[in-house]
Design a protein around this motif. Structure first.
Motif, PDB file in Angstrom:
ATOM      1  N   ASP A 151      -6.554  58.132  52.682  1.00 43.53           N
ATOM      2  CA  ASP A 151      -7.286  59.299  52.173  1.00 43.53           C
ATOM      3  C   ASP A 151      -6.788  60.581  52.823  1.00 43.53           C
ATOM      4  O   ASP A 151      -7.567  61.467  53.176  1.00 43.53           O
ATOM      5  N   GLY A 152      -5.484  60.669  53.033  1.00 45.32           N
ATOM      6  CA  GLY A 152      -4.858  61.868  53.588  1.00 45.32           C
ATOM      7  C   GLY A 152      -4.894  61.961  55.101  1.00 45.32           C
ATOM      8  O   GLY A 152      -4.321  62.875  55.681  1.00 45.32           O
ATOM      9  N   THR A 153      -5.556  61.029  55.775  1.00 43.63           N
ATOM     10  CA  THR A 153      -5.633  61.050  57.237  1.00 43.63           C
ATOM     11  C   THR A 153      -4.554  60.138  57.813  1.00 43.63           C
ATOM     12  O   THR A 153      -4.596  58.920  57.584  1.00 43.63           O
ATOM     13  N   PRO A 154      -3.587  60.709  58.549  1.00 39.11           N
ATOM     14  CA  PRO A 154      -2.524  59.871  59.133  1.00 39.11           C
ATOM     15  C   PRO A 154      -3.082  58.902  60.170  1.00 39.11           C
ATOM     16  O   PRO A 154      -4.023  59.219  60.895  1.00 39.11           O
ATOM     17  N   ILE A 155      -2.479  57.731  60.218  1.00 37.13           N
ATOM     18  CA  ILE A 155      -2.826  56.717  61.211  1.00 37.13           C
ATOM     19  C   ILE A 155      -1.833  56.854  62.363  1.00 37.13           C
ATOM     20  O   ILE A 155      -0.620  56.886  62.129  1.00 37.13           O
ATOM     21  N   ALA A 156      -2.328  56.929  63.576  1.00 35.63           N
ATOM     22  CA  ALA A 156      -1.442  57.043  64.744  1.00 35.63           C
ATOM     23  C   ALA A 156      -0.578  55.786  64.841  1.00 35.63           C
ATOM     24  O   ALA A 156      -1.102  54.673  64.749  1.00 35.63           O
ATOM     25  N   PRO A 157       0.738  55.949  65.016  1.00 34.18           N
ATOM     26  CA  PRO A 157       1.623  54.776  65.123  1.00 34.18           C
ATOM     27  C   PRO A 157       1.204  53.800  66.213  1.00 34.18           C
ATOM     28  O   PRO A 157       1.378  52.588  66.058  1.00 34.18           O
ATOM     29  N   ASP A 158       0.645  54.293  67.301  1.00 33.69           N
ATOM     30  CA  ASP A 158       0.199  53.404  68.381  1.00 33.69           C
ATOM     31  C   ASP A 158      -0.980  52.521  67.976  1.00 33.69           C
ATOM     32  O   ASP A 158      -1.279  51.541  68.652  1.00 33.69           O
ATOM     33  N   ASP A 159      -1.657  52.879  66.877  1.00 32.73           N
ATOM     34  CA  ASP A 159      -2.798  52.097  66.406  1.00 32.73           C
ATOM     35  C   ASP A 159      -2.397  50.965  65.464  1.00 32.73           C
ATOM     36  O   ASP A 159      -3.232  50.137  65.095  1.00 32.73           O
ATOM     37  N   VAL A 160      -1.140  50.929  65.065  1.00 26.74           N
ATOM     38  CA  VAL A 160      -0.687  49.950  64.076  1.00 26.74           C
ATOM     39  C   VAL A 160      -0.018  48.769  64.771  1.00 26.74           C
ATOM     40  O   VAL A 160       0.827  48.946  65.641  1.00 26.74           O
ATOM     41  N   THR A 161      -0.422  47.564  64.386  1.00 28.94           N
ATOM     42  CA  THR A 161       0.314  46.358  64.785  1.00 28.94           C
ATOM     43  C   THR A 161       0.775  45.676  63.507  1.00 28.94           C
ATOM     44  O   THR A 161       0.129  45.790  62.458  1.00 28.94           O
ATOM     45  N   ILE A 162       1.898  45.000  63.607  1.00 26.75           N
ATOM     46  CA  ILE A 162       2.461  44.334  62.438  1.00 26.75           C
ATOM     47  C   ILE A 162       2.708  42.869  62.769  1.00 26.75           C
ATOM     48  O   ILE A 162       3.168  42.546  63.858  1.00 26.75           O
ATOM     49  N   GLY A 163       2.359  42.022  61.819  1.00 29.81           N
ATOM     50  CA  GLY A 163       2.526  40.588  62.024  1.00 29.81           C
ATOM     51  C   GLY A 163       3.364  39.969  60.932  1.00 29.81           C
ATOM     52  O   GLY A 163       3.129  40.188  59.753  1.00 29.81           O
ATOM     53  N   VAL A 164       4.363  39.225  61.354  1.00 27.45           N
ATOM     54  CA  VAL A 164       5.187  38.426  60.461  1.00 27.45           C
ATOM     55  C   VAL A 164       5.462  37.130  61.206  1.00 27.45           C
ATOM     56  O   VAL A 164       6.134  37.142  62.237  1.00 27.45           O
TER      57      VAL A 164
ATOM     58  N   LEU B 267      12.601  42.584  68.352  1.00 24.70           N
ATOM     59  CA  LEU B 267      12.401  41.282  67.703  1.00 24.70           C
ATOM     60  C   LEU B 267      13.546  40.932  66.755  1.00 24.70           C
ATOM     61  O   LEU B 267      13.379  40.847  65.539  1.00 24.70           O
ATOM     62  N   ASP B 268      14.699  40.678  67.345  1.00 25.19           N
ATOM     63  CA  ASP B 268      15.884  40.344  66.550  1.00 25.19           C
ATOM     64  C   ASP B 268      15.824  38.946  65.936  1.00 25.19           C
ATOM     65  O   ASP B 268      16.546  38.654  64.986  1.00 25.19           O
ATOM     66  N   ASN B 269      14.997  38.069  66.495  1.00 30.32           N
ATOM     67  CA  ASN B 269      14.932  36.690  66.012  1.00 30.32           C
ATOM     68  C   ASN B 269      13.682  36.382  65.203  1.00 30.32           C
ATOM     69  O   ASN B 269      13.425  35.232  64.881  1.00 30.32           O
ATOM     70  N   THR B 270      12.902  37.407  64.897  1.00 31.91           N
ATOM     71  CA  THR B 270      11.742  37.239  64.018  1.00 31.91           C
ATOM     72  C   THR B 270      12.126  37.847  62.673  1.00 31.91           C
ATOM     73  O   THR B 270      12.378  39.046  62.586  1.00 31.91           O
ATOM     74  N   TRP B 271      12.182  37.007  61.666  1.00 31.42           N
ATOM     75  CA  TRP B 271      12.685  37.443  60.364  1.00 31.42           C
ATOM     76  C   TRP B 271      11.561  37.724  59.381  1.00 31.42           C
ATOM     77  O   TRP B 271      10.573  36.998  59.313  1.00 31.42           O
ATOM     78  N   TRP B 272      11.754  38.791  58.607  1.00 29.77           N
ATOM     79  CA  TRP B 272      10.864  39.137  57.505  1.00 29.77           C
ATOM     80  C   TRP B 272      11.631  38.785  56.239  1.00 29.77           C
ATOM     81  O   TRP B 272      12.588  39.448  55.873  1.00 29.77           O
ATOM     82  N   PHE B 273      11.210  37.699  55.599  1.00 31.91           N
ATOM     83  CA  PHE B 273      11.868  37.247  54.384  1.00 31.91           C
ATOM     84  C   PHE B 273      11.277  37.962  53.182  1.00 31.91           C
ATOM     85  O   PHE B 273      10.105  38.331  53.177  1.00 31.91           O
ATOM     86  N   GLN B 274      12.091  38.147  52.161  1.00 28.64           N
ATOM     87  CA  GLN B 274      11.669  38.966  51.026  1.00 28.64           C
ATOM     88  C   GLN B 274      10.462  38.401  50.280  1.00 28.64           C
ATOM     89  O   GLN B 274       9.748  39.143  49.628  1.00 28.64           O
ATOM     90  N   LEU B 275      10.175  37.117  50.381  1.00 27.23           N
ATOM     91  CA  LEU B 275       8.978  36.565  49.741  1.00 27.23           C
ATOM     92  C   LEU B 275       7.783  36.489  50.682  1.00 27.23           C
ATOM     93  O   LEU B 275       6.690  36.098  50.275  1.00 27.23           O
ATOM     94  N   ASP B 276       7.975  36.854  51.945  1.00 25.41           N
ATOM     95  CA  ASP B 276       6.885  36.837  52.919  1.00 25.41           C
ATOM     96  C   ASP B 276       6.112  38.153  52.895  1.00 25.41           C
ATOM     97  O   ASP B 276       6.646  39.197  52.554  1.00 25.41           O
ATOM     98  N   THR B 277       4.870  38.056  53.293  1.00 20.39           N
ATOM     99  CA  THR B 277       4.031  39.233  53.420  1.00 20.39           C
ATOM    100  C   THR B 277       3.822  39.521  54.902  1.00 20.39           C
ATOM    101  O   THR B 277       3.499  38.625  55.664  1.00 20.39           O
ATOM    102  N   ALA B 278       4.038  40.760  55.289  1.00 17.88           N
ATOM    103  CA  ALA B 278       3.720  41.192  56.649  1.00 17.88           C
ATOM    104  C   ALA B 278       2.314  41.785  56.605  1.00 17.88           C
ATOM    105  O   ALA B 278       1.897  42.355  55.596  1.00 17.88           O
ATOM    106  N   GLU B 279       1.590  41.644  57.703  1.00 22.35           N
ATOM    107  CA  GLU B 279       0.248  42.216  57.775  1.00 22.35           C
ATOM    108  C   GLU B 279       0.252  43.361  58.769  1.00 22.35           C
ATOM    109  O   GLU B 279       0.667  43.198  59.913  1.00 22.35           O
ATOM    110  N   ALA B 280      -0.178  44.519  58.316  1.00 24.45           N
ATOM    111  CA  ALA B 280      -0.371  45.662  59.209  1.00 24.45           C
ATOM    112  C   ALA B 280      -1.858  45.733  59.521  1.00 24.45           C
ATOM    113  O   ALA B 280      -2.691  45.768  58.616  1.00 24.45           O
TER     114      ALA B 280
END
Length: 139
Positions: A48-61, A74-87
């Motif tokens: 809604d137009g309010t930026p989220i601070a980058p330090d508040d975001v975690t990503i999981g794959v 994380l060079d050995n953690t792969w994000w495959f094109q059919l996988d969903t990452a969770e922020a």
């Protein structure tokens, strides 16, 4: 490339075990090949137009959740094109269930050469804004 596929139409609001409220956005890889998670060099979100601070975001794959700073190693953690990452984002702004405008900018470093000094770094940035329905209860 594939910018409109990055962000789904639905997201989740939920309570964590410690009682805090979090926003969960599933993200799709906007590239045609799998990439190491270390190739994510930018993830900017606004609700809604309010930026989220980058330090508040975690990503999981795959193996768990990582801060954006940790992702760089994380060079050995792969994000495959059919996988969903969770922020995951703490719900500091009190987002309620319903429709909200979400904007995302996801920058990727594309590693085409074994020796990066051979040529300038190639990056791909997906930018997309859409209405997302946040679902969840008992918040």
């Amino acid at each position: 490339m594939f910018d409109e596929l990055v962000l789904p139409e639905r997201a989740e609001l939920r309570k964590e075990r410690d009682g805090s409220s979090v926003l969960s956005l599933n993200l799709r890889l906007p590239w045609y090949r799998a990439l190491p998670l270390s190739c994510v060099n930018e993830l900017e979100l606004a609700i809604d137009g309010t930026p989220i601070a980058p330090d508040d975001v975690t990503i999981g794959v795959g193996d768990g959740f990582h801060s954006l700073a940790e992702v760089q190693s994380l060079d050995n953690t792969w994000w495959f094109q059919l996988d969903t990452a969770e922020a995951r984002i703490p719900n500091k702004n009190g987002v309620q269930p319903g429709e909200h405008t979400v904007a995302i900018s996801l920058g990727l470093r594309i590693p085409y050469r074994a020796d990066p000094s051979d040529e300038p770094e190639f990056t791909q940035t997906a930018e997309y804004t859409r209405s997302v329905r946040f679902e969840g209860g008992d918040l």
